[in-house]
Design a protein around this motif. Structure first.
Motif, PDB file in Angstrom:
ATOM      1  N   UNK A   1       5.111  40.502 -61.708  1.00 35.17           N
ATOM      2  CA  UNK A   1       4.083  41.242 -62.437  1.00 35.17           C
ATOM      3  C   UNK A   1       4.607  42.589 -62.867  1.00 35.17           C
ATOM      4  N   UNK A   2       4.036  43.111 -63.944  1.00 33.76           N
ATOM      5  CA  UNK A   2       4.457  44.420 -64.444  1.00 33.76           C
ATOM      6  C   UNK A   2       4.013  45.544 -63.523  1.00 33.76           C
ATOM      7  N   UNK A   3       2.960  45.292 -62.729  1.00 31.40           N
ATOM      8  CA  UNK A   3       2.434  46.316 -61.828  1.00 31.40           C
ATOM      9  C   UNK A   3       1.705  45.642 -60.672  1.00 31.40           C
ATOM     10  N   UNK A   4       1.508  46.390 -59.593  1.00 32.25           N
ATOM     11  CA  UNK A   4       0.765  45.910 -58.441  1.00 32.25           C
ATOM     12  C   UNK A   4      -0.548  46.688 -58.323  1.00 32.25           C
ATOM     13  N   UNK A   5      -1.668  45.963 -58.349  1.00 31.84           N
ATOM     14  CA  UNK A   5      -2.975  46.573 -58.142  1.00 31.84           C
ATOM     15  C   UNK A   5      -3.331  46.452 -56.659  1.00 31.84           C
ATOM     16  N   UNK A   6      -3.613  47.574 -56.023  1.00 29.08           N
ATOM     17  CA  UNK A   6      -3.991  47.578 -54.607  1.00 29.08           C
ATOM     18  C   UNK A   6      -5.489  47.875 -54.537  1.00 29.08           C
ATOM     19  N   UNK A   7      -6.280  46.815 -54.397  1.00 33.45           N
ATOM     20  CA  UNK A   7      -7.738  46.930 -54.385  1.00 33.45           C
ATOM     21  C   UNK A   7      -8.175  47.017 -52.929  1.00 33.45           C
ATOM     22  N   UNK A   8      -8.318  48.227 -52.458  1.00 37.56           N
ATOM     23  CA  UNK A   8      -8.551  48.434 -51.036  1.00 37.56           C
ATOM     24  C   UNK A   8      -9.096  49.828 -50.820  1.00 37.56           C
ATOM     25  N   UNK A   9      -8.944  50.277 -49.594  1.00 38.71           N
ATOM     26  CA  UNK A   9      -9.369  51.607 -49.189  1.00 38.71           C
ATOM     27  C   UNK A   9      -8.225  52.206 -48.380  1.00 38.71           C
ATOM     28  N   UNK A  10      -8.123  53.506 -48.379  1.00 34.84           N
ATOM     29  CA  UNK A  10      -7.016  54.129 -47.639  1.00 34.84           C
ATOM     30  C   UNK A  10      -7.119  53.866 -46.138  1.00 34.84           C
ATOM     31  N   UNK A  11      -8.293  53.438 -45.681  1.00 39.19           N
ATOM     32  CA  UNK A  11      -8.468  53.147 -44.261  1.00 39.19           C
ATOM     33  C   UNK A  11      -8.538  51.653 -43.953  1.00 39.19           C
ATOM     34  N   UNK A  12      -8.275  50.826 -44.953  1.00 43.55           N
ATOM     35  CA  UNK A  12      -8.366  49.375 -44.771  1.00 43.55           C
ATOM     36  C   UNK A  12      -7.043  48.669 -45.031  1.00 43.55           C
ATOM     37  N   UNK A  13      -5.949  49.393 -44.899  1.00 47.58           N
ATOM     38  CA  UNK A  13      -4.629  48.789 -45.057  1.00 47.58           C
ATOM     39  C   UNK A  13      -3.976  49.021 -46.396  1.00 47.58           C
TER      40      UNK A  13
ATOM     41  N   UNK B   1       7.384  49.185 -59.359  1.00 45.31           N
ATOM     42  CA  UNK B   1       7.569  50.563 -59.802  1.00 45.31           C
ATOM     43  C   UNK B   1       6.274  51.172 -60.333  1.00 45.31           C
ATOM     44  N   UNK B   2       5.245  50.339 -60.471  1.00 49.97           N
ATOM     45  CA  UNK B   2       3.981  50.826 -61.017  1.00 49.97           C
ATOM     46  C   UNK B   2       2.822  50.286 -60.183  1.00 49.97           C
TER      47      UNK B   2
ATOM     48  N   UNK C   1       8.394  60.054 -56.031  1.00 49.95           N
ATOM     49  CA  UNK C   1       9.549  59.415 -56.644  1.00 49.95           C
ATOM     50  C   UNK C   1       9.327  59.278 -58.148  1.00 49.95           C
ATOM     51  N   UNK C   2      10.239  59.764 -58.933  1.00 49.38           N
ATOM     52  CA  UNK C   2      10.119  59.728 -60.393  1.00 49.38           C
ATOM     53  C   UNK C   2       9.992  58.299 -60.917  1.00 49.38           C
ATOM     54  N   UNK C   3      10.534  57.332 -60.181  1.00 53.37           N
ATOM     55  CA  UNK C   3      10.471  55.938 -60.634  1.00 53.37           C
ATOM     56  C   UNK C   3       9.043  55.365 -60.581  1.00 53.37           C
ATOM     57  N   UNK C   4       8.144  56.075 -59.908  1.00 54.49           N
ATOM     58  CA  UNK C   4       6.769  55.594 -59.784  1.00 54.49           C
ATOM     59  C   UNK C   4       5.823  56.336 -60.713  1.00 54.49           C
ATOM     60  N   UNK C   5       6.365  56.985 -61.702  1.00 57.25           N
ATOM     61  CA  UNK C   5       5.549  57.852 -62.539  1.00 57.25           C
ATOM     62  C   UNK C   5       4.557  57.101 -63.420  1.00 57.25           C
TER      63      UNK C   5
ATOM     64  N   UNK D   1      -0.610  59.381 -61.504  1.00 50.93           N
ATOM     65  CA  UNK D   1      -0.051  59.849 -60.234  1.00 50.93           C
ATOM     66  C   UNK D   1       1.431  60.137 -60.460  1.00 50.93           C
ATOM     67  N   UNK D   2       1.755  61.394 -60.623  1.00 55.98           N
ATOM     68  CA  UNK D   2       3.125  61.775 -60.971  1.00 55.98           C
ATOM     69  C   UNK D   2       3.614  62.908 -60.078  1.00 55.98           C
ATOM     70  N   UNK D   3       4.804  62.728 -59.550  1.00 54.66           N
ATOM     71  CA  UNK D   3       5.455  63.806 -58.814  1.00 54.66           C
ATOM     72  C   UNK D   3       4.632  64.384 -57.681  1.00 54.66           C
ATOM     73  N   UNK D   4       3.852  63.540 -57.025  1.00 59.03           N
ATOM     74  CA  UNK D   4       3.047  64.021 -55.921  1.00 59.03           C
ATOM     75  C   UNK D   4       1.809  64.774 -56.345  1.00 59.03           C
ATOM     76  N   UNK D   5       1.442  64.659 -57.628  1.00 62.23           N
ATOM     77  CA  UNK D   5       0.254  65.328 -58.139  1.00 62.23           C
ATOM     78  C   UNK D   5      -0.650  64.341 -58.871  1.00 62.23           C
ATOM     79  N   UNK D   6      -1.941  64.669 -58.888  1.00 54.72           N
ATOM     80  CA  UNK D   6      -2.923  63.873 -59.599  1.00 54.72           C
ATOM     81  C   UNK D   6      -3.232  64.576 -60.908  1.00 54.72           C
ATOM     82  N   UNK D   7      -3.069  63.881 -62.016  1.00 52.22           N
ATOM     83  CA  UNK D   7      -3.290  64.511 -63.319  1.00 52.22           C
ATOM     84  C   UNK D   7      -4.327  63.745 -64.118  1.00 52.22           C
TER      85      UNK D   7
END
Length: 408
Positions: free
Chosen positions: A231-243, A258-259, A277-281, A397-403
């Motif tokens: 896949x071109x990207x991975x969608x993580x449909x979850x919660x930060x407290x649910x894994x 990478x996305x 990581x710049x590769x995850x920009x 989500x770029x460089x550790x910042x939310x834009x």
């Protein structure tokens, strides 16, 4: 002559008695015309969301202060506010608190905020007793089909609504195929299925859709399955407290994707920091947010009250309060007794757009017989189920910042 004097004296006494009677009657009549409406702010003031709810309550109270501080409006309707605790997790305690409020004459509720608590309270108490309840924070999909008889609304959109927004963003990013990892939770399973269906409508392929649990020592089989599907990207449909956070960390460690595509429940500073990581920009998602014009006006209001405007669900709480206020004034002026009809009338198109801080102005329009369209802080617009379409912010989500990228 004596008879005439006696007659005049008698008439004077009658006139005095009449004036005294009128002086007593008029205040009594005015008091009868003045409505007293008791409103409960019913949130989890203890329990897992106790850090959020005080600011939500304060935001709702800001809206009521716009009316409470207006002497002219107080002569027509008075609002009395009362806070009560759902605990967020103890249904029995929540029901007891709700029944206590009902016994004290509360007829309108802002709440609840937590899944299951909202449904049980609405189903067993507020709907049977014909009490209006507006939730500013419960996004549960199961509430969409609640047989609410017109007594339940939400100023926060459902998770399924968010899944459509995420699919539209995915399409606009030019992504052609997506792997989906979702939390083993009924709400997130439905979200993932809905997201996949919307992707399909946009001619985007779902390569795999598998569930994950939290706190698993080894996610290698899960990651291998995702990688094999591609896949071109991975969608993580979850919660930060649910894994969801653990899935992202495992994938980053292997470098397989990478996305990443994330719903609002997955966007947290801890997660964002992992994207330095710049590769995850190319990773992106959305947050529920304030609308453009209404949001700016709301930020000014809450900053004056020293409330952090980035606090979750405060805009939705203010809007819930404003809707209760305006719907009651519309009923007062129009004599329309249907709560549902009055809410749709003041909150939906057409009409003069109303934003935070403009409640008194809106009431004046209603008094003049004009139509209003309360957009509020979060662009309120109710669908047939009583759910708002909401306002969303597309984020990178770029460089550790939310834009922020754009409003949707």
């Amino acid at each position: 002559m004596a008879i005439i004097k006696k007659y005049i004296s008698c008439m004077k006494k009658i006139l005095v008695l009449f004036l005294v009677y009128i002086s007593i009657l008029i205040p009594s009549t005015n008091a009868e015309k003045r409505e007293m409406i008791k409103v409960g702010i019913f949130l989890g003031f203890t329990g897992p969301v106790e850090s959020l709810t005080p600011l939500m309550a304060e935001a709702a109270e800001i809206a009521f202060r716009e009316v409470i501080n207006d002497k002219n409006l107080k002569r027509e309707i008075q609002f009395k506010l009362q806070r009560a605790d759902t605990t967020c997790v103890n249904i029995k305690a929540a029901k007891n608190a709700m029944l206590k409020m009902v016994s004290e004459g509360i007829t309108k509720i802002i709440g609840a905020a937590c899944p299951n608590i909202t449904k049980e309270i609405a189903k067993d108490i507020s709907i049977p007793k014909k009490i209006l309840m507006i939730s500013p924070a419960d996004t549960s999909n199961e509430l969409i089909n609640l047989d609410d008889k017109g007594f339940f609304f939400r100023t926060t959109p459902s998770k399924i609504r968010g899944s459509r927004i995420l699919a539209d963003i995915t399409k606009d990013r030019g992504i052609k195929s997506v792997a989906i990892s979702y939390s083993t939770n009924e709400e997130y399973k439905k979200y993932a299925e809905s997201y996949s269906n919307f992707l399909n409508e946009n001619n985007i392929k779902t390569t795999i859709m598998i569930s994950h649990n939290k706190n698993i020592n080894d996610y290698s089989k899960h990651i291998s399955a995702l990688t094999a599907a591609g896949g071109s990207a991975l969608a993580v449909i979850s919660d930060i407290n649910l894994g969801g956070d653990q899935i992202i960390k495992s994938v980053i460690d292997t470098g397989m994707f990478k996305s990443f595509i994330l719903p609002s429940s997955m966007i947290d500073q801890k997660i964002v920091s992992n994207f330095k990581n710049e590769n995850l920009k190319k990773s992106f998602g959305y947050l529920q947010g304030l609308s453009t014009i209404g949001g700016d006006k709301f930020i000014d209001l809450v900053e004056q009250a020293t409330i952090d405007p980035s606090s979750p669900y405060i805009g939705e709480s203010y809007d819930a309060a404003a809707i209760i206020i305006l719907a009651n004034f519309l009923k007062h002026y129009s004599k329309e007794n249907s709560i549902k009809a009055n809410i749709y009338s003041i909150a939906n198109k057409p009409g003069i757009k109303i934003y935070p801080g403009e409640i008194s102005k809106a009431i004046q329009f209603l008094k003049e017989g004009k139509s209003i369209n309360y957009e509020g802080a979060t662009r309120v617009e109710f669908d047939e189920a009583g759910d708002t379409l909401g306002s969303f912010i597309e984020v990178d989500l770029k460089g550790g910042e939310l834009k922020n990228k754009k409003y949707r």
